[in-house]
Design a protein around this motif. Structure first.
Motif, mmCIF file in Angstrom:
data_model
loop_
_atom_site.group_PDB
_atom_site.id
_atom_site.type_symbol
_atom_site.label_atom_id
_atom_site.label_comp_id
_atom_site.label_asym_id
_atom_site.label_seq_id
_atom_site.Cartn_x
_atom_site.Cartn_y
_atom_site.Cartn_z
ATOM 1 N N GLY A 132 51.374 31.185 85.633
ATOM 2 C CA GLY A 132 51.166 29.770 85.351
ATOM 3 C C GLY A 132 49.905 29.454 84.565
ATOM 4 N N ARG A 133 49.208 30.465 84.132
ATOM 5 C CA ARG A 133 47.954 30.261 83.395
ATOM 6 C C ARG A 133 48.253 29.647 82.027
ATOM 7 N NH1 ARG A 133 42.988 32.832 81.048
ATOM 8 N NH2 ARG A 133 42.227 32.852 80.739
ATOM 9 N N PHE A 134 47.420 28.715 81.610
ATOM 10 C CA PHE A 134 47.575 28.099 80.293
ATOM 11 C C PHE A 134 46.213 27.670 79.778
ATOM 12 C CE2 PHE A 134 47.973 24.773 83.450
ATOM 13 C CZ PHE A 134 47.235 23.720 82.938
ATOM 14 N N GLU A 135 46.148 27.407 78.496
ATOM 15 C CA GLU A 135 44.897 26.951 77.893
ATOM 16 C C GLU A 135 44.980 25.448 77.647
ATOM 17 O OE1 GLU A 135 44.287 29.367 74.441
ATOM 18 O OE2 GLU A 135 43.625 31.071 75.650
ATOM 19 N N LEU A 136 43.857 24.789 77.767
ATOM 20 C CA LEU A 136 43.815 23.351 77.541
ATOM 21 C C LEU A 136 43.798 23.006 76.054
ATOM 22 C CD1 LEU A 136 41.291 22.163 80.279
ATOM 23 C CD2 LEU A 136 43.773 22.151 80.362
ATOM 24 N N GLU A 137 43.318 23.941 75.252
ATOM 25 C CA GLU A 137 43.247 23.683 73.817
ATOM 26 C C GLU A 137 44.643 23.368 73.277
ATOM 27 O OE1 GLU A 137 41.370 25.612 69.778
ATOM 28 O OE2 GLU A 137 42.030 26.953 71.359
ATOM 29 N N GLY A 138 44.734 22.280 72.533
ATOM 30 C CA GLY A 138 45.998 21.880 71.935
ATOM 31 C C GLY A 138 46.892 21.065 72.853
ATOM 32 N N GLN A 139 46.493 20.885 74.101
ATOM 33 C CA GLN A 139 47.287 20.092 75.043
ATOM 34 C C GLN A 139 46.982 18.609 74.852
ATOM 35 O OE1 GLN A 139 49.525 21.463 77.169
ATOM 36 N NE2 GLN A 139 48.999 23.508 76.456
ATOM 37 N N THR A 140 47.875 17.782 75.322
ATOM 38 C CA THR A 140 47.693 16.339 75.282
ATOM 39 C C THR A 140 47.556 15.833 76.716
ATOM 40 O OG1 THR A 140 49.031 16.151 73.270
ATOM 41 C CG2 THR A 140 48.720 14.139 74.566
ATOM 42 N N LEU A 141 46.582 14.994 76.932
ATOM 43 C CA LEU A 141 46.361 14.410 78.246
ATOM 44 C C LEU A 141 46.766 12.940 78.207
ATOM 45 C CD1 LEU A 141 45.124 14.447 81.134
ATOM 46 C CD2 LEU A 141 42.939 13.836 80.072
ATOM 47 N N LEU A 142 47.617 12.552 79.128
ATOM 48 C CA LEU A 142 48.014 11.155 79.255
ATOM 49 C C LEU A 142 47.221 10.554 80.402
ATOM 50 C CD1 LEU A 142 49.825 8.694 78.704
ATOM 51 C CD2 LEU A 142 51.491 9.714 80.287
ATOM 52 N N VAL A 143 46.464 9.538 80.098
ATOM 53 C CA VAL A 143 45.703 8.822 81.124
ATOM 54 C C VAL A 143 46.422 7.506 81.366
ATOM 55 C CG1 VAL A 143 43.496 7.787 81.746
ATOM 56 C CG2 VAL A 143 43.540 9.870 80.354
ATOM 57 N N ILE A 144 46.946 7.349 82.572
ATOM 58 C CA ILE A 144 47.659 6.120 82.914
ATOM 59 C C ILE A 144 46.674 5.195 83.615
ATOM 60 C CG2 ILE A 144 49.543 5.122 84.250
ATOM 61 C CD1 ILE A 144 51.011 7.794 83.877
ATOM 62 N N GLY A 145 46.404 4.082 82.989
ATOM 63 C CA GLY A 145 45.465 3.115 83.552
ATOM 64 C C GLY A 145 44.077 3.349 83.001
ATOM 65 N N LEU A 146 43.537 2.357 82.353
ATOM 66 C CA LEU A 146 42.197 2.487 81.794
ATOM 67 C C LEU A 146 41.220 1.584 82.537
ATOM 68 C CD1 LEU A 146 42.915 2.868 77.986
ATOM 69 C CD2 LEU A 146 42.225 4.618 79.616
ATOM 70 N N GLY A 147 41.251 1.701 83.854
ATOM 71 C CA GLY A 147 40.200 1.087 84.655
ATOM 72 C C GLY A 147 38.937 1.902 84.428
ATOM 73 N N HIS A 148 37.967 1.747 85.287
ATOM 74 C CA HIS A 148 36.702 2.440 85.071
ATOM 75 C C HIS A 148 36.878 3.962 85.085
ATOM 76 C CE1 HIS A 148 32.405 2.716 84.728
ATOM 77 N NE2 HIS A 148 32.374 3.559 85.730
ATOM 78 N N VAL A 149 37.642 4.482 86.038
ATOM 79 C CA VAL A 149 37.839 5.937 86.116
ATOM 80 C C VAL A 149 38.644 6.431 84.919
ATOM 81 C CG1 VAL A 149 38.921 7.796 87.433
ATOM 82 C CG2 VAL A 149 37.636 6.021 88.624
ATOM 83 N N GLY A 150 39.753 5.786 84.610
ATOM 84 C CA GLY A 150 40.584 6.216 83.487
ATOM 85 C C GLY A 150 39.850 6.152 82.168
ATOM 86 N N ALA A 151 39.096 5.077 81.946
ATOM 87 C CA ALA A 151 38.344 4.942 80.706
ATOM 88 C C ALA A 151 37.246 5.996 80.594
ATOM 89 C CB ALA A 151 37.739 3.527 80.603
ATOM 90 N N THR A 152 36.598 6.287 81.710
ATOM 91 C CA THR A 152 35.551 7.314 81.698
ATOM 92 C C THR A 152 36.162 8.682 81.417
ATOM 93 O OG1 THR A 152 34.237 6.032 83.261
ATOM 94 C CG2 THR A 152 33.660 8.365 83.022
ATOM 95 N N LEU A 153 37.301 8.971 82.012
ATOM 96 C CA LEU A 153 37.987 10.241 81.774
ATOM 97 C C LEU A 153 38.404 10.349 80.301
ATOM 98 C CD1 LEU A 153 39.247 12.884 82.738
ATOM 99 C CD2 LEU A 153 41.288 11.574 83.375
ATOM 100 N N ALA A 154 38.965 9.289 79.755
ATOM 101 C CA ALA A 154 39.403 9.308 78.358
ATOM 102 C C ALA A 154 38.226 9.539 77.414
ATOM 103 C CB ALA A 154 40.106 8.002 78.007
ATOM 104 N N LYS A 155 37.098 8.942 77.757
ATOM 105 C CA LYS A 155 35.897 9.097 76.900
ATOM 106 C C LYS A 155 35.417 10.528 76.946
ATOM 107 C CE LYS A 155 31.856 7.263 78.057
ATOM 108 N NZ LYS A 155 30.875 6.253 78.394
#
Length: 155
Positions: A132-155
């Motif tokens: 199950g090992r994978f690399e994060l490079e080239g992956q897409t992250l979907l952040v659902i909800g841009l409250g304070h935590v979501g916005a900080t994660l996206a940044k």
């Protein structure tokens, strides 16, 4: 002034409060461990949550600070009726939660849990065979909800 702290605090944080506010008496603990009269005398409650029953015993409380961002679990009607000031921890959790999310992404991607398991068993495994090992490079992250935590994660 008396303050009840009914949530867990790191000792260094409590020490900082006591040092910063020497005129304040801090009662730390839960209801059944409070000194006689502490609930009735306290004007401030610093908590994770409070019940209606506790509030009825806290006849002098004027301000409740809830550590969490959400306050839906509190007896809001009682708080409103009594005119108690309510504040929360909104905005305080963005960085630590986002950093935990990033750490978990890296841990799952690299199979870190498999390495920890192997280390406990004193076994050697090669990174290339971790399931199950994978690399994060080239992956897409979907952040659902841009409250304070979501916005900080996206940044």
């Amino acid at each position: 002034m008396e303050v009840i702290v009914s949530t867990r605090l790191e000792e260094s944080h409590l020490d900082c409060l006591v040092e910063s506010f020497p005129e304040v008496v801090f009662h730390v603990g839960v209801r059944d461990r409070m000194p006689d009269g502490a609930l009735g005398a306290a004007r401030v409650l610093f908590c994770d949550g409070v019940t209606s029953e506790m509030l009825h015993a806290m006849i002098s409380v004027e301000w409740i600070h809830c550590r969490s961002a959400g306050v839906d679990h509190l007896p809001l009607e009682v708080i409103r009726e009594r005119g108690i000031q309510l504040t929360n921890g909104r905005g305080a959790h963005g960085v630590p939660v986002s950093e935990t999310v990033l750490a978990m992404m890296l841990a799952f991607g690299t199979g870190l849990h498999e390495f920890v398991k192997a280390q406990k068993e004193r076994a050697w495994i090669r990174p290339s065979v971790v399931p199950g090992r994978f690399e994060l490079e080239g992956q897409t992250l979907l952040v659902i909800g841009l409250g304070h935590v979501g916005a900080t994660l996206a940044k």
